[in-house]
Enzyme design. Structure first.
Site, PDB file in Angstrom:
ATOM      1  N   HIS A   1     -25.792  13.365 -45.026  1.00 36.08           N
ATOM      2  CA  HIS A   1     -24.898  12.847 -45.612  1.00 36.08           C
ATOM      3  C   HIS A   1     -24.267  12.087 -45.508  1.00 36.08           C
ATOM      4  CE1 HIS A   1     -22.742  15.224 -47.311  1.00 36.08           C
ATOM      5  NE2 HIS A   1     -23.606  16.772 -47.432  1.00 36.08           N
TER       6      HIS A   1
ATOM      7  N   GLU B   1     -15.828  14.747 -47.934  1.00 35.06           N
ATOM      8  CA  GLU B   1     -17.148  16.248 -47.960  1.00 35.06           C
ATOM      9  C   GLU B   1     -17.866  15.226 -46.587  1.00 35.06           C
ATOM     10  OE1 GLU B   1     -20.189  15.147 -50.975  1.00 35.06           O
ATOM     11  OE2 GLU B   1     -18.900  13.749 -52.346  1.00 35.06           O
TER      12      GLU B   1
HETATM   13  N1  GLY Z   1     -21.111  16.533 -55.846  1.00 34.70           N
HETATM   14  C1  GLY Z   1     -21.772  15.623 -56.122  1.00 34.70           C
HETATM   15  C2  GLY Z   1     -21.339  15.368 -54.816  1.00 34.70           C
HETATM   16  O1  GLY Z   1     -20.666  15.562 -53.874  1.00 34.70           O
HETATM   17  O2  GLY Z   1     -20.645  13.856 -54.194  1.00 34.70           O
HETATM   18 MN    MN Z   2     -19.564  17.371 -54.396  1.00 37.63          MN
HETATM   19 MN    MN Z   3     -18.861  14.593 -53.979  1.00 42.25          MN
END
Ligand code: GLY
Ligand code: MN
Ligand code: MN
Length: 443
Positions: free
Chosen positions: A352, A386
């Site tokens: 991702h 992330e």
């Molecule tokens: N919790 C959904 C994201 O991190 O995009």
């Molecule tokens: Mn998240």
């Molecule tokens: Mn997120």
């Protein structure tokens, strides 16, 4: 925590700004969200439409904001529910059109039941309609039926609108840049979310259900004044962490495994979004630490590129480079770094993107690209960082050294772009392995 809230003058400024940028002779229609039935006469908790909320701060269902720039009798018009003592006894106070004018600061307000009668007249002679198309099909159909009705009277001199334009181009650009008050609220959303993660670190126990850990997060959210979670919390032990949007949260947490917690609260309509990955028994094994530290280095490298002058995808590109180098070193990927990146071979383990905008929506609005290029980062934007590595026990990972299989690791922070660079809103929740292990020893 001091309580801040957005003033009615800020909502008025937002409406003014939108109207200033609308074409002369146009109209914008922004519907409130509608209650969604859960079963029989029970409804899901109501959550206001984000565009409508951004422009009004009004959180009742069955309402519509209409903006008609330069309309002499009033430019900002609200349709809302009429007061109804019986309904209010059951569901709580209804503001009503009379109070709406002073409370919301619109120029005029009408009962929502009068919409069919009044709205066609407001649409007539406006050549362009701004609306968020596709979000509420029945609302879209209603607007089209009004337009068709006006068109039916064209031979008598009626002038139907001829253009529909997505509100996205104007309004979502505004929402992308957070005002000082919005930033204050987002700091609070991040702080509450961070406290929930710190609580979860203290509460993890072997044999616990994932849902029991989720309960600790929700407890911290709600006791801090947040409505609840901004999105379904992800609490994934062991291989469940490899399911990116895992929300079953019904398995037992086992010794020797990691648990990935991706959770953030919604505070005054603003989202926090934080992920930490913990060792269930309180200390990371050497293999877990090795993989974790790659993701941590990727997270840090990406955050370093969160600054004006960099483009939106630069942090992700930095994260991918760090993760690919790390995965080669551990023998999980084979080959030359730049070739692996060019061929996207890393997607098997890092599937991702590393960022999205954050705001009233957890995956907030705003274009990521402008004129086919990644857009530059600018002060006032808030995004997540992330990066993650996931190695489920599938046929595809059969050749991965055994000690790394069955693990999913993500480390997610919320980052505000400032003039000088960045401000990590979620920085109060530890992410170094030693700091997490230490926090986990506290009861
Ligand atoms: N919790 C959904 C994201 O991190 O995009
Ligand atoms: Mn998240
Ligand atoms: Mn997120």
């Amino acid at each position: 925590m001091s309580v801040v809230s957005i003033s009615s003058s800020e909502y008025a400024r937002r409406r003014r700004r939108l109207m200033n940028e609308m074409e002369p002779g146009s109209i914008a229609v922004i519907p409130a969200a509608t209650l969604q039935r859960r079963n029989r006469d029970i409804f899901y908790p109501f959550r206001q439409d984000s565009d409508f909320y951004y422009l009004t701060g009004f959180s009742e269902p069955d309402a519509l904001l209409v903006l008609v720039p330069l309309r002499e009798q009033g430019e900002a018009i609200l349709f809302c529910r009429e007061k109804d003592p019986k309904l209010e006894q059951r569901d709580g106070v209804i503001l009503g059109p009379e109070a709406a004018v002073t409370t919301i600061g619109v120029d005029d307000a009408f009962p929502v039941a009068d919409e069919d009668e009044i709205l066609p007249g407001l649409l007539e002679s406006r050549h362009r309609i701004y609306m968020t198309m596709g979000e509420y099909p029945s609302f879209d159909a209603r607007i089209l039926s009004y337009v068709a009705h006006i068109r039916g009277r064209e031979s008598g001199g009626a002038q139907p609108p001829g253009e529909f334009v997505s509100l996205k181009h104007l309004l979502h650009e505004h929402r992308l840049f957070k005002s000082p008050m919005e930033i204050a609220l987002m700091r609070q959303a991040a702080e509450i979310s961070a406290n929930a993660h710190l609580r979860a670190m203290r509460k993890v126990r072997l044999g616990m259900l994932e849902s029991q850990l989720e309960a600790e997060l929700v407890y911290e959210f709600m006791r801090s004044g947040a409505v609840a979670a901004a999105y379904p919390s992800i609490v994934g032990g062991g291989e469940n962490a490899c399911v990116l949007h895992y929300t079953d949260n019904n398995c037992t947490l086992n010794s020797g495994e990691l648990v990935l917690i991706d959770a953030g609260c919604e505070y005054q309509h603003y989202a926090g979004d934080i992920t930490r990955t913990l060792p269930i028994n309180g200390s990371y094994s050497p293999a877990q630490k090795a993989l974790y530290n790659i993701v941590l280095a990727a997270n840090k490298a990406a955050i370093e590129l969160c600054r004006p002058g960099q483009h939106f995808n630069a942090p992700h590109e930095a994260a991918v480079t760090v993760m690919v180098e790390g995965l080669i070193k551990l023998g999980i990927l084979q080959g030359v770094r730049d070739e692996i990146i060019a061929n996207a071979d890393y997607l098997a383990f890092c599937p991702h993107k590393s960022s999205h905008w954050l705001g009233i929506d957890v995956h907030d609005v705003g274009d990521y690209r402008l004129h086919d290029e990644w857009r530059p980062l600018q002060p006032g934007m808030v995004l997540t960082i992330e990066p993650g590595i996931y190695i489920p026990r599938t046929a595809q990972t059969a050749k991965v050294p055994e000690q790394y299989r069955g693990m999913g690791i993500r480390i997610e922070d919320d980052v505000l772009i400032t003039e000088a660079g960045y401000d990590v809103l979620s920085s109060s929740v530890a992410k170094e392995t030693a700091a997490i292990e230490k926090l986990m020893q506290v009861q």
